[in-house]
Motif scaffolding. Structure first.
Motif, short mmCIF file in Angstrom:
data_model
loop_
_atom_site.label_atom_id
_atom_site.label_comp_id
_atom_site.label_asym_id
_atom_site.label_seq_id
_atom_site.Cartn_x
_atom_site.Cartn_y
_atom_site.Cartn_z
N ALA A 142 -38.88 23.96 -24.66
CA ALA A 142 -39.63 22.79 -24.20
C ALA A 142 -40.11 22.98 -22.77
CB ALA A 142 -38.76 21.54 -24.30
N LEU A 143 -39.39 23.83 -22.02
CA LEU A 143 -39.73 24.06 -20.61
C LEU A 143 -40.70 25.22 -20.43
CD1 LEU A 143 -36.12 23.43 -19.42
CD2 LEU A 143 -38.11 22.28 -18.43
N ASN A 144 -41.31 25.65 -21.57
CA ASN A 144 -42.31 26.70 -21.49
C ASN A 144 -41.71 28.02 -21.02
OD1 ASN A 144 -45.04 27.59 -21.78
ND2 ASN A 144 -45.30 27.48 -19.54
N VAL A 181 -31.85 17.50 -19.48
CA VAL A 181 -31.66 16.05 -19.30
C VAL A 181 -33.01 15.38 -19.08
CG1 VAL A 181 -30.59 14.26 -17.87
CG2 VAL A 181 -29.34 16.38 -18.35
N GLN A 182 -33.89 16.04 -18.31
CA GLN A 182 -35.23 15.47 -18.06
C GLN A 182 -36.07 15.52 -19.33
OE1 GLN A 182 -34.00 15.74 -14.63
NE2 GLN A 182 -35.53 17.13 -13.78
N ILE A 183 -35.91 16.60 -20.12
CA ILE A 183 -36.63 16.68 -21.40
C ILE A 183 -36.21 15.50 -22.29
CG2 ILE A 183 -36.92 18.05 -23.52
CD1 ILE A 183 -38.35 19.23 -21.05
N HIS A 215 -23.14 23.59 -9.68
CA HIS A 215 -23.72 22.24 -9.81
C HIS A 215 -25.15 22.23 -9.31
CE1 HIS A 215 -19.36 21.69 -9.61
NE2 HIS A 215 -19.57 20.68 -10.44
N GLN A 216 -25.97 21.50 -10.05
CA GLN A 216 -27.37 21.44 -9.72
C GLN A 216 -27.80 19.99 -9.75
OE1 GLN A 216 -30.16 22.59 -12.66
NE2 GLN A 216 -31.53 23.62 -11.24
N VAL A 217 -28.80 19.67 -8.97
CA VAL A 217 -29.46 18.38 -9.16
C VAL A 217 -30.96 18.68 -9.29
CG1 VAL A 217 -29.65 17.86 -6.68
CG2 VAL A 217 -29.78 16.02 -8.36
N GLU A 218 -31.54 18.11 -10.32
CA GLU A 218 -32.98 18.20 -10.48
C GLU A 218 -33.56 16.81 -10.36
OE1 GLU A 218 -34.74 20.34 -13.64
OE2 GLU A 218 -33.45 22.09 -13.39
N GLY A 219 -34.79 16.75 -9.91
CA GLY A 219 -35.48 15.47 -9.81
C GLY A 219 -36.76 15.53 -10.62
N PRO A 258 -41.97 28.85 -14.97
CA PRO A 258 -42.73 28.57 -16.21
C PRO A 258 -42.96 27.08 -16.42
CG PRO A 258 -40.79 29.96 -16.65
CD PRO A 258 -40.69 29.51 -15.23
N PHE A 259 -42.05 26.22 -15.91
CA PHE A 259 -42.12 24.79 -16.20
C PHE A 259 -42.92 23.99 -15.19
CE2 PHE A 259 -38.44 25.22 -13.45
CZ PHE A 259 -37.70 26.26 -14.02
N THR A 260 -43.39 24.63 -14.12
CA THR A 260 -44.23 23.93 -13.14
C THR A 260 -45.49 24.74 -12.87
OG1 THR A 260 -42.81 24.88 -11.42
CG2 THR A 260 -42.45 22.54 -11.96
N GLU A 261 -46.59 24.03 -12.57
CA GLU A 261 -47.85 24.70 -12.20
C GLU A 261 -48.73 23.73 -11.43
OE1 GLU A 261 -48.66 27.85 -12.43
OE2 GLU A 261 -50.58 27.41 -11.48
N LEU A 294 -34.99 24.85 -1.99
CA LEU A 294 -35.30 24.22 -3.28
C LEU A 294 -36.41 24.96 -4.00
CD1 LEU A 294 -35.46 21.53 -0.99
CD2 LEU A 294 -35.01 20.43 -3.18
N GLY A 295 -36.44 24.75 -5.34
CA GLY A 295 -37.60 25.14 -6.13
C GLY A 295 -38.27 23.87 -6.61
N SER A 296 -39.60 23.90 -6.72
CA SER A 296 -40.29 22.66 -7.07
C SER A 296 -41.68 22.95 -7.62
CB SER A 296 -40.43 21.77 -5.83
OG SER A 296 -41.30 22.39 -4.90
N GLY A 297 -42.36 21.92 -8.02
CA GLY A 297 -43.75 22.09 -8.47
C GLY A 297 -44.22 20.89 -9.25
N PHE A 317 -44.07 15.55 -10.74
CA PHE A 317 -43.49 16.69 -10.02
C PHE A 317 -42.01 16.80 -10.37
CE2 PHE A 317 -42.93 13.26 -6.77
CZ PHE A 317 -41.58 13.39 -6.50
N ALA A 318 -41.46 17.96 -10.12
CA ALA A 318 -40.03 18.19 -10.39
C ALA A 318 -39.51 19.14 -9.33
CB ALA A 318 -39.83 18.77 -11.79
N PHE A 319 -38.20 19.10 -9.15
CA PHE A 319 -37.57 20.04 -8.22
C PHE A 319 -36.14 20.29 -8.67
CE2 PHE A 319 -34.84 16.95 -6.19
CZ PHE A 319 -35.53 15.75 -6.33
N GLY A 320 -35.59 21.38 -8.16
CA GLY A 320 -34.19 21.70 -8.46
C GLY A 320 -33.53 22.28 -7.22
N VAL A 321 -32.25 21.93 -7.03
CA VAL A 321 -31.51 22.43 -5.86
C VAL A 321 -30.03 22.53 -6.22
CG1 VAL A 321 -31.32 20.09 -4.88
CG2 VAL A 321 -31.05 22.07 -3.39
C1 2NL Z 1 -34.69 26.21 -8.77
C2 2NL Z 1 -35.88 25.57 -9.25
C3 2NL Z 1 -36.70 23.80 -10.43
C4 2NL Z 1 -37.58 22.23 -11.96
C5 2NL Z 1 -36.52 22.91 -11.44
C6 2NL Z 1 -38.22 20.94 -13.91
C7 2NL Z 1 -37.76 20.17 -14.95
C8 2NL Z 1 -38.65 19.73 -15.89
C9 2NL Z 1 -39.95 20.03 -15.78
C10 2NL Z 1 -40.36 20.80 -14.74
CL1 2NL Z 1 -38.12 18.81 -17.20
N1 2NL Z 1 -39.51 21.24 -13.83
N2 2NL Z 1 -37.35 21.37 -13.00
C11 2NL Z 1 -38.84 22.44 -11.43
C12 2NL Z 1 -39.01 23.33 -10.42
C13 2NL Z 1 -37.94 24.03 -9.90
O1 2NL Z 1 -35.61 24.44 -9.98
O2 2NL Z 1 -34.74 27.04 -7.92
N3 2NL Z 1 -33.57 25.83 -9.35
C14 2NL Z 1 -32.30 26.36 -8.96
#
Ligand code: 2NL
Length: 366
Positions: A142-144, A181-183, A215-219, A258-261, A294-297, A317-321
């Motif tokens: 689902a996350l491509n 969880v976001q999916i 542990h991770q938090v995504e937004g 793959p999941f952000t652009e 962080l990673g984001s997009g 938008f989404a991010f993960g840290v």
């Molecule tokens: C990183 C980068 C990221 C996301 C997580 C995300 C979730 C959905 C859709 C699109 Cl459902 N994106 N999450 C996006 C960008 C970066 O994490 O470095 N993680 C450790």
């Protein structure tokens, strides 16, 4: 000296010398009991002439009253002494400090997750959670993330045996990020969506800076007209509140997920002070550098479509840290592995009191 006076002197000496209640009782029986010496004297009154009785009677009665009073007084004194001894023995020293009650502490990871929930709640984000055992569709497809993506390779992901595939034939695994969880949220709730998803994630990786569980938090924000300005403001506001400084400077670098652009790696400026990294300041300034945080997009439109939403209507938008790394940066630990050793000395040093609940009004970490 008369016989009666002699008896009185001896009895009074014996009473004064009586050491305990048993001795008093023995003396009482010997003097005033049925066969007692004073009882015998009283009996002699019956055989006397009226003149003799007139003379001896008062003396004998006085003897009985004096001895009775002396026995009572001595018994009271011995009772009081015995009570003093008991009170002294049973005394409770109210000045002694109470035994310390063993008290646990809140793990820094839990504390940081509470801080994150508080900070993002203020921006309108709800906390979403989901299972740690997932299927490969929600975790990857689902996350491509294509079948050939390295993140799918056996060395990164803990897969369950194929006998445990779900009813749709999907492979089961330990989630490698909280994205599933976001999916789930996108597939079950109508936009607009504003959530953070904190939790445990698993990767087959273990060295000084990687543990197989972390542990991770995504937004995730899904709404109409969302753009990268919203992303940058949100991350800036979050990091200023989290590090409790206004001079947080971010640098967004083009990246690929793959999941952000488009995708952006987010660096934060920091200074090295006494061997510690202190977040804050412009990474290009003297004595400062940039650190990837962080990673984001912008959520890839294929991900939005995979969740049954129209990507022409909804953007996000989404991010993960990493939560563990956020905790280390703020509270100064330098070894990730100690987080999960369960050493009580580490836990009581770095742990938080159960009542130090983070609030924005009280200072987030106060
Ligand atoms: C990183 C980068 C990221 C996301 C997580 C995300 C979730 C959905 C859709 C699109 Cl459902 N994106 N999450 C996006 C960008 C970066 O994490 O470095 N993680 C450790």
């Amino acid at each position: 000296m008369s016989d009666i006076q002699a008896i009185q002197i001896r009895l009074m000496d014996d009473i004064a010398a009586a050491a305990d209640l048993d001795a008093i009782e023995t003396l009482r029986v010997a003097a005033l009991g049925k066969a007692g010496s004073i009882t015998a004297l009283l009996k002699t009154l019956g055989g006397m002439t009226p003149d003799e009785r007139q003379a001896k009677g008062p003396e004998i009665h006085t003897l009985r009253e004096t001895v009775t009073a002396a026995l009572g007084a001595r018994k009271a004194a011995l009772d009081a002494a015995a009570l003093d001894i008991r009170l002294a023995a049973e005394a409770i020293d109210m000045s002694l400090p109470a035994d310390p009650a063993p008290r646990g502490s809140v793990h820094p990871v839990s504390q940081v997750m509470d801080e994150l929930a508080e900070i993002f709640a203020d921006m309108g984000f709800a906390v979403a959670t989901g299972p740690e055992i997932e299927d490969d569709w929600r975790n990857f497809t689902a996350l491509n993330i294509p079948e050939t993506h390295p993140a799918r390779a056996m060395h990164d992901t803990f897969y369950f045996p194929s006998q445990m595939n779900d009813a749709d034939g999907r492979a089961m695994l330990l989630r490698t990020h909280t994205s599933p969880v976001q999916i789930r949220t996108m597939m079950s709730q109508e936009p607009p969506i504003r959530i953070i998803a904190p939790g445990r994630v698993y990767r087959s990786d273990s060295d000084a800076t990687h543990t197989p569980m972390f542990h991770q938090v995504e937004g995730l924000v899904i709404d109409r007209g969302i753009h990268m300005g919203h992303l940058k403001w949100t991350l800036e506001t979050f990091l200023k509140a989290y590090f409790e400084r206004d001079d947080i400077v971010l640098r967004l670098r083009p990246s690929y997920f793959p999941f952000t652009e488009p995708s952006a790696e987010v660096d934060v400026g920091y200074a090295q002070e006494k061997g510690r990294r202190i977040v804050g300041g412009n990474g290009d300034d003297e004595g400062h550098a940039w650190m990837e945080l962080l990673g984001s997009g912008m959520v890839n439109r294929r991900v939005i479509a995979n969740c049954g939403l129209d990507p022409d209507e909804w953007q996000g938008f989404a991010f993960g840290v990493g939560v563990d790394r956020l905790a280390m940066l703020k509270y100064g630990m330098d070894d990730l592995r100690a987080f999960f050793d369960g050493d009580l000395r580490w836990l009581s040093h770095y742990g938080f009191g159960a009542l130090s609940v983070p609030t924005l009004s009280g200072g987030i970490s106060a």
